[in-house]
Design a protein around this motif. Sequence first.
Motif, PDB file in Angstrom:
ATOM      1  N   PRO A  97       1.352  -1.135   0.359  1.00  0.00           N
ATOM      2  CA  PRO A  97      -0.013   0.326  -0.206  1.00  0.00           C
ATOM      3  C   PRO A  97       0.512   1.436  -0.043  1.00  0.00           C
ATOM      4  CG  PRO A  97       0.012  -0.732   2.102  1.00  0.00           C
ATOM      5  CD  PRO A  97       0.992  -1.686   1.212  1.00  0.00           C
ATOM      6  N   ILE A  98       0.429   2.266  -0.688  1.00  0.00           N
ATOM      7  CA  ILE A  98       0.753   3.920  -0.395  1.00  0.00           C
ATOM      8  C   ILE A  98       0.081   4.487   0.316  1.00  0.00           C
ATOM      9  CG2 ILE A  98       1.797   5.659  -1.912  1.00  0.00           C
ATOM     10  CD1 ILE A  98       2.143   3.204  -4.161  1.00  0.00           C
ATOM     11  N   PHE A  99      -0.970   4.561  -0.063  1.00  0.00           N
ATOM     12  CA  PHE A  99      -1.513   6.113   0.446  1.00  0.00           C
ATOM     13  C   PHE A  99      -3.381   5.119   1.553  1.00  0.00           C
ATOM     14  CE2 PHE A  99      -0.430   8.301  -3.279  1.00  0.00           C
ATOM     15  CZ  PHE A  99      -0.201   9.534  -2.147  1.00  0.00           C
ATOM     16  N   GLY A 100      -2.834   3.730   1.486  1.00  0.00           N
ATOM     17  CA  GLY A 100      -4.016   2.440   1.796  1.00  0.00           C
ATOM     18  C   GLY A 100      -5.973   3.347   1.675  1.00  0.00           C
ATOM     19  N   SER A 101      -5.915   3.835   0.464  1.00  0.00           N
ATOM     20  CA  SER A 101      -6.842   4.557   0.549  1.00  0.00           C
ATOM     21  C   SER A 101      -7.754   4.241  -0.868  1.00  0.00           C
ATOM     22  CB  SER A 101      -7.135   5.658   1.125  1.00  0.00           C
ATOM     23  OG  SER A 101      -6.594   6.848   0.136  1.00  0.00           O
ATOM     24  N   ARG A 102      -8.836   5.165  -1.311  1.00  0.00           N
ATOM     25  CA  ARG A 102      -9.265   4.617  -2.665  1.00  0.00           C
ATOM     26  C   ARG A 102      -8.016   4.857  -3.863  1.00  0.00           C
ATOM     27  NH1 ARG A 102     -14.041   2.950  -4.082  1.00  0.00           N
ATOM     28  NH2 ARG A 102     -13.516   4.878  -6.435  1.00  0.00           N
ATOM     29  N   GLN A 103      -7.055   5.857  -3.673  1.00  0.00           N
ATOM     30  CA  GLN A 103      -5.986   6.783  -4.196  1.00  0.00           C
ATOM     31  C   GLN A 103      -5.544   5.472  -5.120  1.00  0.00           C
ATOM     32  OE1 GLN A 103      -4.435  10.410  -2.439  1.00  0.00           O
ATOM     33  NE2 GLN A 103      -2.890  11.248  -4.218  1.00  0.00           N
ATOM     34  N   ASP A 104      -4.787   4.797  -4.048  1.00  0.00           N
ATOM     35  CA  ASP A 104      -4.345   3.361  -4.464  1.00  0.00           C
ATOM     36  C   ASP A 104      -4.937   2.823  -5.162  1.00  0.00           C
ATOM     37  OD1 ASP A 104      -2.268   4.356  -2.390  1.00  0.00           O
ATOM     38  OD2 ASP A 104      -2.909   2.043  -1.158  1.00  0.00           O
ATOM     39  N   GLN A 105      -6.465   2.742  -5.526  1.00  0.00           N
ATOM     40  CA  GLN A 105      -7.637   1.710  -6.595  1.00  0.00           C
ATOM     41  C   GLN A 105      -6.796   3.164  -7.854  1.00  0.00           C
ATOM     42  OE1 GLN A 105     -11.280   1.484  -5.555  1.00  0.00           O
ATOM     43  NE2 GLN A 105     -10.321   0.751  -3.670  1.00  0.00           N
ATOM     44  N   TYR A 106      -6.918   4.426  -7.645  1.00  0.00           N
ATOM     45  CA  TYR A 106      -6.881   5.150  -8.627  1.00  0.00           C
ATOM     46  C   TYR A 106      -5.645   5.282  -9.402  1.00  0.00           C
ATOM     47  CZ  TYR A 106      -5.593   9.623 -11.276  1.00  0.00           C
ATOM     48  OH  TYR A 106      -5.384  10.359 -12.243  1.00  0.00           O
ATOM     49  N   LEU A 107      -4.436   5.094  -8.555  1.00  0.00           N
ATOM     50  CA  LEU A 107      -3.244   5.048  -9.184  1.00  0.00           C
ATOM     51  C   LEU A 107      -3.137   3.317  -9.690  1.00  0.00           C
ATOM     52  CD1 LEU A 107      -1.314   5.633  -6.331  1.00  0.00           C
ATOM     53  CD2 LEU A 107      -1.217   6.803  -8.360  1.00  0.00           C
ATOM     54  N   GLN A 108      -3.643   2.217  -9.625  1.00  0.00           N
ATOM     55  CA  GLN A 108      -3.816   0.781 -10.023  1.00  0.00           C
ATOM     56  C   GLN A 108      -4.102   1.598 -11.777  1.00  0.00           C
ATOM     57  OE1 GLN A 108      -5.637  -1.403  -7.724  1.00  0.00           O
ATOM     58  NE2 GLN A 108      -3.844  -1.335  -6.390  1.00  0.00           N
ATOM     59  N   GLN A 109      -5.197   2.232 -12.261  1.00  0.00           N
ATOM     60  CA  GLN A 109      -5.466   2.371 -13.401  1.00  0.00           C
ATOM     61  C   GLN A 109      -4.920   3.523 -14.034  1.00  0.00           C
ATOM     62  OE1 GLN A 109      -8.471   0.512 -13.862  1.00  0.00           O
ATOM     63  NE2 GLN A 109      -8.409  -0.634 -11.453  1.00  0.00           N
ATOM     64  N   ILE A 110      -4.314   3.805 -13.694  1.00  0.00           N
ATOM     65  CA  ILE A 110      -3.242   4.867 -14.481  1.00  0.00           C
ATOM     66  C   ILE A 110      -2.166   4.127 -15.157  1.00  0.00           C
ATOM     67  CG2 ILE A 110      -4.050   6.664 -13.205  1.00  0.00           C
ATOM     68  CD1 ILE A 110      -1.499   7.186 -12.428  1.00  0.00           C
ATOM     69  N   VAL A 111      -1.543   3.093 -14.365  1.00  0.00           N
ATOM     70  CA  VAL A 111      -0.657   2.011 -15.468  1.00  0.00           C
ATOM     71  C   VAL A 111      -1.159   1.669 -16.588  1.00  0.00           C
ATOM     72  CG1 VAL A 111       0.541   0.179 -15.323  1.00  0.00           C
ATOM     73  CG2 VAL A 111       0.565   1.159 -13.128  1.00  0.00           C
ATOM     74  N   SER A 112      -0.412   1.841 -17.687  1.00  0.00           N
ATOM     75  CA  SER A 112      -0.424   1.447 -19.293  1.00  0.00           C
ATOM     76  C   SER A 112      -1.259  -0.195 -18.988  1.00  0.00           C
ATOM     77  CB  SER A 112       0.235   1.316 -20.370  1.00  0.00           C
ATOM     78  OG  SER A 112      -0.136   0.817 -20.862  1.00  0.00           O
ATOM     79  N   ILE A 113      -2.266  -0.544 -19.652  1.00  0.00           N
ATOM     80  CA  ILE A 113      -2.944  -2.027 -19.511  1.00  0.00           C
ATOM     81  C   ILE A 113      -2.125  -2.837 -20.355  1.00  0.00           C
ATOM     82  CG2 ILE A 113      -4.231  -1.350 -22.235  1.00  0.00           C
ATOM     83  CD1 ILE A 113      -6.171  -3.673 -20.684  1.00  0.00           C
ATOM     84  N   ASP A 114      -0.901  -2.054 -20.989  1.00  0.00           N
ATOM     85  CA  ASP A 114       0.541  -2.446 -21.762  1.00  0.00           C
ATOM     86  C   ASP A 114       1.409  -3.257 -21.199  1.00  0.00           C
ATOM     87  OD1 ASP A 114      -1.188  -2.594 -24.540  1.00  0.00           O
ATOM     88  OD2 ASP A 114      -0.842  -0.753 -24.947  1.00  0.00           O
ATOM     89  N   LYS A 115       0.804  -2.523 -19.814  1.00  0.00           N
ATOM     90  CA  LYS A 115       2.568  -2.421 -19.283  1.00  0.00           C
ATOM     91  C   LYS A 115       1.834  -2.906 -17.527  1.00  0.00           C
ATOM     92  CE  LYS A 115       5.338   0.619 -21.410  1.00  0.00           C
ATOM     93  NZ  LYS A 115       6.074   1.673 -21.538  1.00  0.00           N
ATOM     94  N   ASP A 116       0.904  -3.614 -17.752  1.00  0.00           N
ATOM     95  CA  ASP A 116       0.536  -3.262 -15.799  1.00  0.00           C
ATOM     96  C   ASP A 116       1.242  -5.117 -15.486  1.00  0.00           C
ATOM     97  OD1 ASP A 116      -0.900  -3.776 -14.060  1.00  0.00           O
ATOM     98  OD2 ASP A 116      -2.370  -4.567 -14.882  1.00  0.00           O
ATOM     99  N   VAL A 117       1.958  -5.406 -15.089  1.00  0.00           N
ATOM    100  CA  VAL A 117       2.175  -6.937 -15.076  1.00  0.00           C
ATOM    101  C   VAL A 117       1.579  -7.779 -14.472  1.00  0.00           C
ATOM    102  CG1 VAL A 117       4.722  -6.661 -16.031  1.00  0.00           C
ATOM    103  CG2 VAL A 117       4.041  -6.469 -13.963  1.00  0.00           C
ATOM    104  N   GLU A 118       0.408  -6.465 -12.873  1.00  0.00           N
ATOM    105  CA  GLU A 118      -0.004  -7.150 -12.466  1.00  0.00           C
ATOM    106  C   GLU A 118      -1.224  -7.839 -11.949  1.00  0.00           C
ATOM    107  OE1 GLU A 118       1.424  -5.363  -7.689  1.00  0.00           O
ATOM    108  OE2 GLU A 118       1.608  -4.120  -9.901  1.00  0.00           O
ATOM    109  N   GLY A 119      -1.563  -6.874 -13.395  1.00  0.00           N
ATOM    110  CA  GLY A 119      -3.603  -7.001 -13.863  1.00  0.00           C
ATOM    111  C   GLY A 119      -4.156  -6.426 -12.940  1.00  0.00           C
ATOM    112  N   LEU A 120      -3.677  -5.323 -12.414  1.00  0.00           N
ATOM    113  CA  LEU A 120      -4.693  -4.852 -12.301  1.00  0.00           C
ATOM    114  C   LEU A 120      -6.037  -3.822 -12.853  1.00  0.00           C
ATOM    115  CD1 LEU A 120      -2.414  -4.150  -9.205  1.00  0.00           C
ATOM    116  CD2 LEU A 120      -4.479  -5.932  -8.803  1.00  0.00           C
ATOM    117  N   SER A 121      -5.384  -3.519 -13.997  1.00  0.00           N
ATOM    118  CA  SER A 121      -6.242  -2.989 -14.401  1.00  0.00           C
ATOM    119  C   SER A 121      -7.579  -3.173 -14.781  1.00  0.00           C
ATOM    120  CB  SER A 121      -5.684  -2.278 -15.910  1.00  0.00           C
ATOM    121  OG  SER A 121      -4.132  -2.128 -15.818  1.00  0.00           O
ATOM    122  N   HIS A 122      -8.303  -2.166 -14.840  1.00  0.00           N
ATOM    123  CA  HIS A 122     -10.037  -2.320 -14.816  1.00  0.00           C
ATOM    124  C   HIS A 122     -10.311  -3.672 -16.209  1.00  0.00           C
ATOM    125  CE1 HIS A 122     -14.062  -1.549 -16.637  1.00  0.00           C
ATOM    126  NE2 HIS A 122     -14.525  -1.703 -15.325  1.00  0.00           N
TER     127      HIS A 122
END
Length: 329
Positions: A97-122
Amino acid sequence: MAEEKPHCKVVLANNIAKSLLEEVHEGLKKIPHKPKLVGFLASADPAARVYAEWTGKTCHENGFVFELREVDREELEDAILDANSDPAVDGIIVYYPIFGSRQDQYLQQIVSIDKDVEGLSHRYIFNMYQNIRFLDLQNTKKSILPCTPLAVIKILEYLRIYNTILPYGNRLHGRTVTVINRSEVVGRPLAALLANDGACVYSVDINDVQQFTRGQGLRKRRHEVVEKPGWTLEDCLPISDVVISGVPGDKYKVPQHLLRDGAVCINFSSERNFNPDVKEKASIYVPAIGKVTIVVLLRNLLRIVQNRLEAEAEAKEGKMHDDAVQTTE
């Protein structure tokens, strides 16, 4: 003559990771460059640092490039966007965790789907919950699954909990699993994936129990969830073939006396959720999964690079075809 107690087999993550690494090495031979993974560390969480160090070590030992970028959490958003647009970066991992809040979820969504190795994009999360396994209609580009849930599945496959005689997608039919943890990053996705493969899953949170299944029989494509009012571990554990726990606290322990004889027990928390006496009940015990998670991360990175190279090759082929059509007109 004293009755001999059944022997519990302790399976270490390292042994499971080795078989997965062979698959990764085969895939790497077909890639023209060393894939580069960038990790972002923006918190003082000691577990995140350990994970980052393990990631770097595993990357360097297995033909990948890893660069750890330590940034202030307020600057992380811009740093991710820079990495998204950098053609030298093949994959991105952010240590939460970074902020431990919805802000973390927002950060997960701005990682490009073409580079998201964690599979967290929508898109990846949607596919996972809907049990859609591919990104394209031709079923050539596999969707990316979150690393820790996928690592648990790979461990269950290694332990032959999956029945390979049954068709793909039904291989956990008849299995009952308890998952203790319903976080959005690990526990809930894991329950959904196991249910999508045919298991009856009891997802246990601090407040309640939910049951994830694919409904009656083998016909439904994706899981459904029902509440189990009044249920606790006392109801789930005695009927579960497999118990998977990931409670992030050193005080929590799975009650050994509730475990079914011969249960398979897997711990994915950085803390030990099972006491040593688990070996008196369990048939198989996996005390940690971190090394498998990192190999799954590399496997995801490889898949992302393969998907991109295939897309580039298709685009090139399409352009050549268009040029040929124009020339003949």
